[in-house]
Enzyme design. Structure first.
Site, PDB file in Angstrom:
ATOM      1  N   ASP A  64      39.762  46.959  40.238  1.00 47.47           N
ATOM      2  CA  ASP A  64      40.544  46.642  41.423  1.00 47.47           C
ATOM      3  C   ASP A  64      41.425  47.808  41.859  1.00 47.47           C
ATOM      4  O   ASP A  64      41.831  47.884  43.007  1.00 47.47           O
ATOM      5  CB  ASP A  64      41.405  45.399  41.135  1.00 47.47           C
ATOM      6  CG  ASP A  64      42.073  44.879  42.394  1.00 47.47           C
ATOM      7  OD1 ASP A  64      41.349  44.693  43.392  1.00 47.47           O
ATOM      8  OD2 ASP A  64      43.301  44.690  42.394  1.00 47.47           O
ATOM      9  N   LEU A  86      45.877  40.231  48.053  1.00 50.30           N
ATOM     10  CA  LEU A  86      45.914  40.893  49.364  1.00 50.30           C
ATOM     11  C   LEU A  86      45.485  42.347  49.317  1.00 50.30           C
ATOM     12  O   LEU A  86      45.451  43.030  50.331  1.00 50.30           O
ATOM     13  CB  LEU A  86      47.343  40.825  49.925  1.00 50.30           C
ATOM     14  CG  LEU A  86      47.755  39.438  50.399  1.00 50.30           C
ATOM     15  CD1 LEU A  86      49.230  39.424  50.754  1.00 50.30           C
ATOM     16  CD2 LEU A  86      46.924  39.000  51.589  1.00 50.30           C
ATOM     17  N   ARG A  87      45.148  42.816  48.117  1.00 55.58           N
ATOM     18  CA  ARG A  87      44.828  44.226  47.980  1.00 55.58           C
ATOM     19  C   ARG A  87      43.642  44.640  48.844  1.00 55.58           C
ATOM     20  O   ARG A  87      43.654  45.697  49.475  1.00 55.58           O
ATOM     21  CB  ARG A  87      44.556  44.552  46.514  1.00 55.58           C
ATOM     22  CG  ARG A  87      44.914  45.954  46.186  1.00 55.58           C
ATOM     23  CD  ARG A  87      44.762  46.264  44.727  1.00 55.58           C
ATOM     24  NE  ARG A  87      44.210  47.591  44.600  1.00 55.58           N
ATOM     25  CZ  ARG A  87      44.880  48.706  44.876  1.00 55.58           C
ATOM     26  NH1 ARG A  87      46.135  48.641  45.295  1.00 55.58           N
ATOM     27  NH2 ARG A  87      44.315  49.876  44.756  1.00 55.58           N
ATOM     28  N   ALA A  88      42.636  43.766  48.895  1.00 59.86           N
ATOM     29  CA  ALA A  88      41.446  44.093  49.691  1.00 59.86           C
ATOM     30  C   ALA A  88      41.814  44.247  51.164  1.00 59.86           C
ATOM     31  O   ALA A  88      41.356  45.175  51.838  1.00 59.86           O
ATOM     32  CB  ALA A  88      40.392  43.008  49.519  1.00 59.86           C
ATOM     33  N   VAL A 108      43.559  47.610  51.625  1.00 52.65           N
ATOM     34  CA  VAL A 108      42.631  48.744  51.500  1.00 52.65           C
ATOM     35  C   VAL A 108      41.724  48.835  52.733  1.00 52.65           C
ATOM     36  O   VAL A 108      41.498  49.925  53.272  1.00 52.65           O
ATOM     37  CB  VAL A 108      41.783  48.612  50.210  1.00 52.65           C
ATOM     38  CG1 VAL A 108      40.655  49.630  50.197  1.00 52.65           C
ATOM     39  CG2 VAL A 108      42.663  48.795  48.977  1.00 52.65           C
TER      40      VAL A 108
END
Ligand SMILES: [Zn+2]
Length: 648
Positions: free
Chosen positions: A193, A274-276, A279
């Site tokens: 991740d 929420l990382r996706a 990014v």
């Protein structure tokens, strides 16, 4: 050494795009390139630095401080405003898989701090990579504690080195690029991740493209200088486009419509957290800047999502990698009506062919010839397996199986430092110095410490092991339901090995001979696939199986001497071909191989031959039904410590 030019790389559009987007916007968080050997992954990474702009550094600073904004914590600082500076090409720093912690973070000499009162710090690779590229080839084989250090530095943009209250910190912001061959083991999810984007590198299938790749490689090897000159214009152009895109990035608009669309895409793929979203938003903005645009369009989001989602969508450990492009288009919705085609940058522009990646590493196990009728039994139900372990204490890589001396874990004693003192045992150090105080002329309350007094903690935790499965796949096991149950049991143990971070290998014996179906690997997926396609039938060459297991373990000991093996023999104990298994079993025992025999015999009349084999091996003896994790008590002492002297 002359590098292969970045602009001369053929047919790796996704990888080149992912690298370029990160070069434009390092906040995307790096690139993970997955692919088999021989796909020129490393060539592409090494070629990247040539098209990155140089950095201005303060002269004499080992931590690559920028003259415009020097790191206030810099161990070589503080640097005065207007310190002398010079440009330097962007660095590519390679982190070798076997690096020590000191090599990565730098080494802080606590011994000197205690005995001489000075802070002595030797910068490591994280310092060298600051404002450059940190490249980890075979990143999936990196030791866990290095992974943790790397993740911390990548997340904070700072490397902290702390040893017993003495600490140093410095800026460490870098573009993290990892390459890996998934056949050799998967990456743990936390590390996966951390990488902003992932790319599947596959060799091109189109014959004309393949020929061009080879043609360029041959031309480069024959005359690197002439080849590089041929591509000089393209290199300059890409470098200029990257600089222009970097400048344009700040003015790229990411509005609410864009963010909503990104959120819908992420929701459609069942992405956690929420990382996706973040990014994709960053990568889409970089993609727009790269196109020369200042507004993010559907195509920018699509390009970003293709690279940011494959490793973040919800999947099971054994699912195939990649992304369903049709699902992506559905989630993105209609084209923007007011989209106009923007000018494409030269050469390395985004690839648009959208071919789905081929299924990864689906090499079916080849059936050995001969050996009578054969069939492939389905894999039966899995269960939570009990922990089988190697007796004694090892020194292997950290994991969750057998007891071992490790970097983490609880303290079990003290010892003089093995190299640089890193984990001070204060009481033991004081106790060691106490008898010498008078002789050393101590008068006041301060303790007089000598280097010889220093003690570090000895800790105990758990290590990972090599679990080698030796499975009887002969006709005597072929009664369909029986093999099904055996496969289910082995798969359960494989899943358990995945959790415990073990390496696994698979040897089967049937027909005339034994076969190493899977050499030791960290890829439990690969093991599961080999198991599923493993055929059953023919005679039972148990001796050949034990001999093959023995040879495999000997080879592996040379390669990875710290990793202790556990041999799991799954058999009914019969042998109908080859010599007496007794001698082969004794050879394994004499090599100190810890083993478990899982008896698969069933039916009303039982010969209990597997029990005799277990005795010869000095192995724990279990039935298939004993493999389940029934109780906590069952876990304790699950393997008898038969050969402590071999492991000590
Ligand atoms: Zn500095």
């Amino acid at each position: 050494m002359t590098q292969f030019p970045f602009s001369a790389i053929v047919a790796m559009d996704d990888m080149r795009l992912a690298l370029i987007l990160n070069a434009i916007s390092p906040a995307i968080g790096g690139v993970l390139v997955r692919g088999e050997k021989g796909t020129a992954k490393s060539t592409a990474v090494r070629a990247l630095t040539a098209v990155l702009p140089p950095v201005e550094v303060v002269v004499g600073c080992r931590f690559s401080c920028s003259p415009a904004a020097p790191d206030p914590q810099c161990p070589d600082g503080p640097h005065p405003v207007g310190a002398e500076a010079q440009p330097r090409p962007t660095r590519l720093v390679e982190l070798p898989v076997g690096a020590t912690e000191d090599r990565l973070t730098g080494s802080l000499d606590v011994g000197r701090a205690l005995t001489e009162g000075v802070t002595s710090f030797q910068p490591g690779l994280l310092a060298a990579a600051h404002r450059g590229v940190l490249y980890v080839d075979e990143v999936n084989l990196l030791h866990d504690h290095l992974v943790d250090l790397l993740l911390d530095a990548a997340a904070l943009g700072t490397s902290y080195v702390e040893r017993d209250g003495v600490s140093v910190q410095h800026a460490a912001r870098f573009l993290l690029v990892g390459t890996m061959n998934p056949e050799e083991g998967e990456l743990r999810p936390q590390l996966l991740d951390r990488f902003g984007l992932t790319v599947e590198a596959v060799a091109p299938r189109d014959p004309a493209t393949r020929a061009e790749v080879v043609r360029r490689r041959i031309a480069f090897d024959a005359d690197p200088a002439a080849f590089t000159t041929r591509f000089a214009d393209e290199e300059t152009q890409i470098a200029a486009s990257i600089v222009a895109a970097q400048a344009r990035l700040a003015s790229v608009v990411v509005d609410d419509v864009v963010l909503t669309r990104i959120a819908e895409v992420c929701a459609s793929f069942g992405v956690d957290g929420l990382r996706a979203d973040i990014v994709i938003a960053r990568a889409a903005a970089a993609h727009a800047a790269w196109r020369g645009a200042t507004a993010v369009t559907r195509e920018d989001i699509r390009a970003a999502a293709r690279l940011a989602l494959p490793h973040r969508r919800r999947r099971n450990p054994f699912d195939a990698p990649g992304l369903d492009e049709e699902q992506l288009d559905d989630a993105l919705g209609e084209d923007d009506p007011d989209d106009e085609p923007d000018p494409q940058p030269p050469d390395a522009g985004p690839g648009e062919d959208g071919t789905p990646p081929p299924p990864n590493g689906q090499a079916p196990a080849e059936a050995p010839s001969g050996g009578g009728r054969e069939s492939v039994a389905p894999t039966g139900a899995t269960f939570r397996a009990r922990r089988l372990e190697v007796p004694g204490k090892g020194h292997g890589a950290s994991g969750r199986r057998s007891r071992a001396y490790t970097d983490g874990g609880h303290t079990v004693g003290a010892r003089p430092p093995q190299s640089v003192l890193r984990d001070l045992h204060l009481i033991a150090t004081l106790m060691a110095s106490a008898p010498h105080q008078v002789r050393r002329g101590r008068t006041g309350p301060g303790v007089v410490l000598d280097r010889a007094d220093l003690r570090e903690r000895r800790r105990e935790g758990r290590e990972s092991n090599l679990v080698l499965f030796l499975v009887d796949a002969s006709g005597s096991m072929a009664a369909r339901r029986r093999m099904e149950a055996v496969k289910g049991a082995v798969l359960s143990l494989l899943l358990d090995a995945y959790q415990r971070r073990d390496k696994v290998g698979l040897v089967c014996f049937r027909g005339a001979d034994a076969q190493l179906l899977l050499p030791p690997t960290s890829s439990v997926d690969a093991a599961a696939r080999r198991l599923a396609t493993m055929p059953t039938g023919g005679q039972t060459p148990l001796t050949a199986g034990l001999t093959e297991a023995h040879a495999t373990l000997r080879r592996e000991r040379l390669r990875d001497p710290q990793r202790r093996p556990l041999l799991v023999v799954v058999t009914d104990g019969r042998h109908t071909a080859g010599g007496d298994p007794q001698a082969a079993a004794l050879r394994l025992r004499h090599d100190g191989v810890a083993s478990v025999v899982v008896d698969c015999e069933s039916g009303p009349v039982r010969l209990r031959l597997a029990g005799a084999l277990a005795q010869a091996l000095g192995a724990e003896y279990l039935s298939l039904d004993d493999l389940g994790d029934l109780s906590v008590a069952a876990l304790a002492g699950s393997v008898r410590a038969y050969r402590r002297e071999m492991v000590a």
